[in-house]
Structure formats: C-alpha cells, structure tokens
Design a protein around this motif. Structure first.
Motif, PDB file in Angstrom:
ATOM      1  N   GLU A   1       0.818  -1.212   0.000  1.00 28.87           N
ATOM      2  CA  GLU A   1       0.000   0.000   0.000  1.00 28.87           C
ATOM      3  C   GLU A   1       0.852   1.263   0.000  1.00 28.87           C
ATOM      4  O   GLU A   1       0.324   2.367   0.158  1.00 28.87           O
ATOM      5  N   ALA A   2       2.164   1.113  -0.169  1.00 29.14           N
ATOM      6  CA  ALA A   2       3.073   2.262  -0.097  1.00 29.14           C
ATOM      7  C   ALA A   2       3.495   2.718  -1.484  1.00 29.14           C
ATOM      8  O   ALA A   2       3.482   1.950  -2.446  1.00 29.14           O
ATOM      9  N   ASP A   3       3.858   4.008  -1.585  1.00 30.58           N
ATOM     10  CA  ASP A   3       4.499   4.493  -2.802  1.00 30.58           C
ATOM     11  C   ASP A   3       5.871   3.836  -2.950  1.00 30.58           C
ATOM     12  O   ASP A   3       6.420   3.296  -1.982  1.00 30.58           O
ATOM     13  N   ALA A   4       6.420   3.889  -4.148  1.00 33.32           N
ATOM     14  CA  ALA A   4       7.779   3.385  -4.360  1.00 33.32           C
ATOM     15  C   ALA A   4       8.747   4.125  -3.437  1.00 33.32           C
ATOM     16  O   ALA A   4       8.641   5.345  -3.254  1.00 33.32           O
ATOM     17  N   GLN A   5       9.680   3.372  -2.860  1.00 31.45           N
ATOM     18  CA  GLN A   5      10.714   4.010  -2.041  1.00 31.45           C
ATOM     19  C   GLN A   5      11.689   4.745  -2.954  1.00 31.45           C
ATOM     20  O   GLN A   5      11.949   4.325  -4.086  1.00 31.45           O
ATOM     21  N   HIS A   6      12.223   5.858  -2.476  1.00 28.94           N
ATOM     22  CA  HIS A   6      13.202   6.631  -3.239  1.00 28.94           C
ATOM     23  C   HIS A   6      14.479   6.788  -2.419  1.00 28.94           C
ATOM     24  O   HIS A   6      14.456   6.783  -1.180  1.00 28.94           O
ATOM     25  N   TYR A   7      15.582   6.931  -3.148  1.00 33.23           N
ATOM     26  CA  TYR A   7      16.893   6.885  -2.514  1.00 33.23           C
ATOM     27  C   TYR A   7      17.805   7.984  -3.062  1.00 33.23           C
ATOM     28  O   TYR A   7      17.604   8.516  -4.156  1.00 33.23           O
ATOM     29  N   GLY A   8      18.835   8.275  -2.295  1.00 33.81           N
ATOM     30  CA  GLY A   8      19.945   9.093  -2.767  1.00 33.81           C
ATOM     31  C   GLY A   8      21.238   8.390  -2.406  1.00 33.81           C
ATOM     32  O   GLY A   8      21.270   7.516  -1.539  1.00 33.81           O
TER      33      GLY A   8
ATOM     34  N   ILE B   1      20.791   6.636   1.099  1.00 31.96           N
ATOM     35  CA  ILE B   1      19.813   7.081   2.088  1.00 31.96           C
ATOM     36  C   ILE B   1      18.402   6.837   1.531  1.00 31.96           C
ATOM     37  O   ILE B   1      18.177   6.921   0.324  1.00 31.96           O
ATOM     38  N   CYS B   2      17.477   6.504   2.423  1.00 32.25           N
ATOM     39  CA  CYS B   2      16.055   6.402   2.059  1.00 32.25           C
ATOM     40  C   CYS B   2      15.437   7.785   2.161  1.00 32.25           C
ATOM     41  O   CYS B   2      15.551   8.427   3.199  1.00 32.25           O
ATOM     42  N   LYS B   3      14.754   8.248   1.126  1.00 31.10           N
ATOM     43  CA  LYS B   3      14.193   9.590   1.165  1.00 31.10           C
ATOM     44  C   LYS B   3      12.748   9.672   0.702  1.00 31.10           C
ATOM     45  O   LYS B   3      12.236  10.747   0.439  1.00 31.10           O
ATOM     46  N   GLY B   4      12.064   8.528   0.626  1.00 33.18           N
ATOM     47  CA  GLY B   4      10.668   8.548   0.211  1.00 33.18           C
ATOM     48  C   GLY B   4       9.732   9.107   1.258  1.00 33.18           C
ATOM     49  O   GLY B   4       8.639   9.583   0.942  1.00 33.18           O
ATOM     50  N   GLY B   5      10.137   9.012   2.538  1.00 32.83           N
ATOM     51  CA  GLY B   5       9.335   9.576   3.610  1.00 32.83           C
ATOM     52  C   GLY B   5       8.057   8.811   3.883  1.00 32.83           C
ATOM     53  O   GLY B   5       7.935   7.618   3.581  1.00 32.83           O
TER      54      GLY B   5
END
Length: 546
Positions: free
Chosen positions: A202-209, A301-305
C-alpha cells in the motif's frame, strides 16, 4: 543463543531501541535480555551521515546526555544556502526564502559514528549484549511464518562456500521472542521481509539518494565552527537532481559531501566524479584550499518519507530506522527520527513482554504509538517535499516547498505521489549526453581507489562474492548496449568494471574487495540484477568518525 529481543544493527535506531528496552525493564523491576548484532568490526565502523543532529529523541532517551559526555560538541551557529548556477557562479538564498525545516538553530554538527559508539557504551552499561563483527545473514522464520530471530553468516569459507581448514566457524542462531531490524537503508534482510510479507503493498515506491562524503582538516583562518553550508543546482540539474553539504566541526575540520538523487536519468553520470568537480566551485574551494583530506565514504539514504513507508510490523518483529525509511528529507535528517522509531518499537516490545506475551505475535502497539507520536506528525508535514522536487524541479519544487512548509506548516489538503522507482528512471545511453569529467588534481579532487583507501575498507579475499548477479550475462548483453553499463559509474568505490580483454571480448569484473557497503548497486541497477548480501562479519569500511 536465546534472548527476549534480538536487534539487527548497531546504528541510532537499533541502539536507541536497546537502551529504551533496558530502561523500561528497570523501571518495571523486571529483566529483559537484549542482544544487538552488528556487521561492522566495531560499533560505528559502518556509520556514515552528514550530520547535523536534532536532539529531540536523545533528549527523551537520555535527558542528561550532556553530563554523560555525549559527543555533541559543535552547536550550529549559522546556515548559508546557495544556488549554484554554474562552475563559477552562485547566489546566496536569503534566509526568509528557505523552508523552515532547513533552519538549524539549536542543532549540532556531529559525527554520527561517534554518537553511536557513545550509545553503544550506554547500552552495554544498561546490560545489553552487543556482538560486533557478526553479520546477520537471514531471518529465522518458522513454518507458521513467524520471525524467531536471525542466523549469522559462516566465517572461514572460501570463494566456493567451502570451509577453510582450521578457519571455519558456522553461523549462529540468535533466537528472540521479538526481532527488530535496524540495518539501515536498503537493509538486506529488511528487503526480504518487505517482499515476503508484502509490507509495501500500500506504499508508494521508495526513493533513494547516494551520499558521498569526505572529512577535511582545513586552514584555521577559514574555519568557522558551527557553520552549515548547503547548495542546490550545479553540478546537478532537474533531470539529475541532488544537493550538497559542508559542515564545520571542531578541531579545524569540515565534512563535505554531495547527495545525488538515485532517480537521475543520465546513465553516464558518476556521483563520485560529480562530487569531485563540485569541490572546485569557489563557494566550496574557498574552505578546502590548502587543507588535507582525512577520510572518505559513501552510503545510500532512504528519502521517500511517509508516503513510501512499508507496513512496520510482521509476526514476531518490526522494522525500525532506515530499514523502515523514517528519514525526514525536508530536514535532510534521519538520525533523530531513526532513534524515535527504535524507542517506539522498544515501548511496544516491553509492553508485550511485561504483559507476559511469549512473542511471535504482531506488535500493533508499535503502529499505534507511531501514529500518536511527533515522529508521525513530522513525517506527515514533510510528505510532499521530495515528490515536489521530483515533479517540479529545484526552483518550482523549492517554491512549492517554501509555501507548503512556511505558510501551511506542511498541512496542505492534498498529497503528491511519485511512484516511479529510481532504477526505472535511466534513459538509454543513445539518448543521453556523455559527460566528460576532468582529471583529479590531487589537491581538491581525487580518484576512486585513493578514496577507498581512506575508507579503511577491507574484506577477507577468499570468501564468496557478496554482490550476487541473478543473471551473470545481463551486464554485457543488456545493460552495456542499452545503458553503457552504468554500474561502472554509479558505484562510488570502483567495484564494477567492464574490462576489454586481449582478444577484444569484454568481461564484467566485480572488485568486491573495494565495496564500502553503500547499497547503490542494489538500488540503481536498471535490470535489478544485483543483490547485495552481507560479506563475512567485520568486512567493509572502518570509518573512524564519519
């Protein structure tokens, strides 16, 4: 070995959870046995962060942290934020136009590795057992689908996985009534648990840097303890976004780094080389010229919040910290949020154990505690920050975030979503502009191998490769013709090479010895063909104070 609680990872979330569990047990006059397993050679060896630190969670965990000697020595004195328009030009952004989440009054510039070492000491003083040098290899899951602990990796095996004479030590089962996973961004076991229990359904795609960082000792006349410098713009752009930091610590030292968003589109981009040329910009070079580089490292780093958070719990355990993805990208801070998530999970586990529950159940109290906490409120208010930058670019997205944060306090009546995963964002090489990077000058800019040397990275050479290819042909048959095999550029440690042999044929080479455990390859490979797994315990970087 059996414990009440097993915690995987001695970072800020894992150690905060361990300390909180022991505090709660002491308050109740009961005993809770807690084990922390850490793949680094010591606590802090694999920790890398900026870091400007907000003390909110630490104030709750140890209100007397100052008297206990916590290594918070440099309070922030000033924020300077620049938009870099080119290699020689910059505009300083007035404080009024900066989203208030990026103001750092009351925060400290720290070494997160040293803070974790201090937290480790506090945990051991409370009775926590910490085992550095042991890598959790897989979760123990019973036939009913309940997590019952972890198995550490075997030691002393050769490249083919066979025991070495006189050196072999089999992995251990560390069993727990509850298991907390605090492996950091893109945790190896956390990734498996998310898939197995469909936690991200149920989550959006995770985003990273990818963050690339160095520590420098600079000319005392250029040193301003407590100065925080951030930049946006050059050498990156809206198609290949990111930003930089330069923080003035004590002892004439600064930390300087570049965060490249892993949604970047140009396969020719090299985050490492972008960082090297960034240091030549006058805004940055002004501080570094005449200085000496002391250390180097890199970490994803995980940055999807909030939008990208998976479900937090599964039978027998929970995800905490960056294994869950609690970094607040609007603040560019994740340490205080990681600590708080660990403390919330600890409260739920302690409540369950003190109530006589035998483990293996779902920690619903953790979810309830999270939703009632300041951590949820903080992540909710910043939920649009990253998506706005992705959708609208640095200028328009920055303007949106200024209005969202400064005018509406992060409570606009709608939520932006960004569901395109980072690995799907690369354009074909044929449609991308090649990037020509200048040769390093050995003064401000350097090559990868000399940088990896400064990370003190070491692995036992005679062991199975910990960078697994699902299909060994994909790098040359697919990634090379389509994307000019971006692994040879996105890796900040020179692990991946396309080697042309004497007969003209090409070979994909993995220099696993160089790996700094940043996890970028696991995230950015366009074919999702690379899986990072833990090497032998104690392998990898040995960061002194990153």
């Amino acid at each position: 070995m059996e414990f009440d609680v097993v915690i995987v990872g001695a970072g800020p979330s894992g150690l905060s959870a361990a300390c909180r569990l022991k505090q709660l047990a002491t308050d109740a006059g009961r005993e809770i046995s807690v084990c922390v397993v850490e793949k680094g050679s010591e606590v802090g060896a694999h920790i890398l962060s900026g870091a400007v630190f907000e003390t909110r969670a630490l104030d709750e965990l140890f209100p007397d942290w100052h008297e206990r000697g916590a290594p918070l020595n440099t309070p922030v004195t000033r924020d300077d934020i620049y938009l870099l328009q080119g290699p020689d030009t910059a505009t300083q952004i007035p404080a009024f136009f900066v989203p208030k989440t990026m103001h750092n009054e009351g925060n400290y510039i720290i070494s997160l590795g040293n803070l974790c070492r201090w937290l480790g000491q506090q945990a051991e003083n409370l009775g926590v057992e910490i085992y550095p040098g042991f890598a959790a290899q897989q979760a123990l899951i019973d036939k009913a689908g309940v997590v019952r602990g972890i198995v550490t990796g075997d030691l002393g095996v050769d490249r083919d996985g066979q025991p070495k004479d006189g050196l072999y030590t089999p992995g251990m089962e560390l069993r727990g009534k509850y298991t907390l996973f605090a492996e950091g961004c893109r945790g190896h076991i956390g990734k498996q648990l998310i898939k197995q229990y469909q936690l991200d359904s149920e989550a959006d795609a995770q985003h990273y840097g990818i963050g690339v960082k160095e520590i420098w000792e600079i000319d005392p006349t250029r040193h301003e303890p407590g100065l925080v410098v951030h930049t946006a713009g050059w050498p990156l752009n809206d198609d290949n976004p990111g930003g930089s930091f330069l923080y003035h610590l004590e002892n004439n030292q600064v930390v300087v780094g570049l965060i490249v968003d892993l949604s970047y589109s140009n396969p020719y981009l090299s985050p490492f080389d972008e960082f090297q040329r960034y240091k030549h910009h006058p805004v940055v070079a002004h501080y570094l010229e005449g200085g000496k580089r002391l250390s180097y490292g890199a970490r994803a780093i995980c940055k999807g919040g909030l939008n990208s958070l998976p479900k937090m719990i599964f039978p027998g355990g929970a995800l905490i910290g960056c294994d869950l993805g609690t970094l607040n990208f609007a603040k560019i801070k994740g340490s205080h949020t990681a600590m708080k998530s660990g403390m919330l999970a600890a409260q739920a586990v302690a409540d369950a154990l003190l109530a006589g529950r035998e483990g293996g159940d779902m920690l619903h109290e953790y979810v309830e505690g999270f939703k009632a906490s300041w951590l949820y409120d903080e992540l909710f208010r910043s939920r649009n920050f990253g998506a706005a930058l992705h959708k609208f670019g640095a200028l328009a997205g920055g303007a949106f975030n200024f209005i969202d944060q400064n005018v509406f306090g992060g409570k606009l009546p709608f939520t932006l979503h960004d569901n395109k995963p980072d690995h799907a964002c690369l354009k074909p090489a044929a449609k991308s502009e090649k990037i020509s990077y200048p040769r390093p000058d050995g003064k401000l800019s350097f090559d990868k191998l000399s940088s990896v040397f400064l990370s003190n990275t070491n692995h036992e050479e005679e062991q199975p490769c910990h960078l697994r290819l699902a299909d060994p042909d994909v790098p040359l048959t697919s990634n090379l013709p389509l994307y000019d095999e971006p692994a040879q550029r996105y890796c900040p440690a020179g692990v991946y090479e396309v080697v042309t042999q004497e007969d003209g044929h090409k070979r994909f080479q993995i220099n696993a010895q160089n790996c700094v455990h940043c996890k970028t390859c696991d995230i950015k490979d366009p074919a999702q063909n690379i899986t990072w797994v833990p090497p032998e315990g104690a392998g990898g970087p040995n960061y002194p104070n990153m």
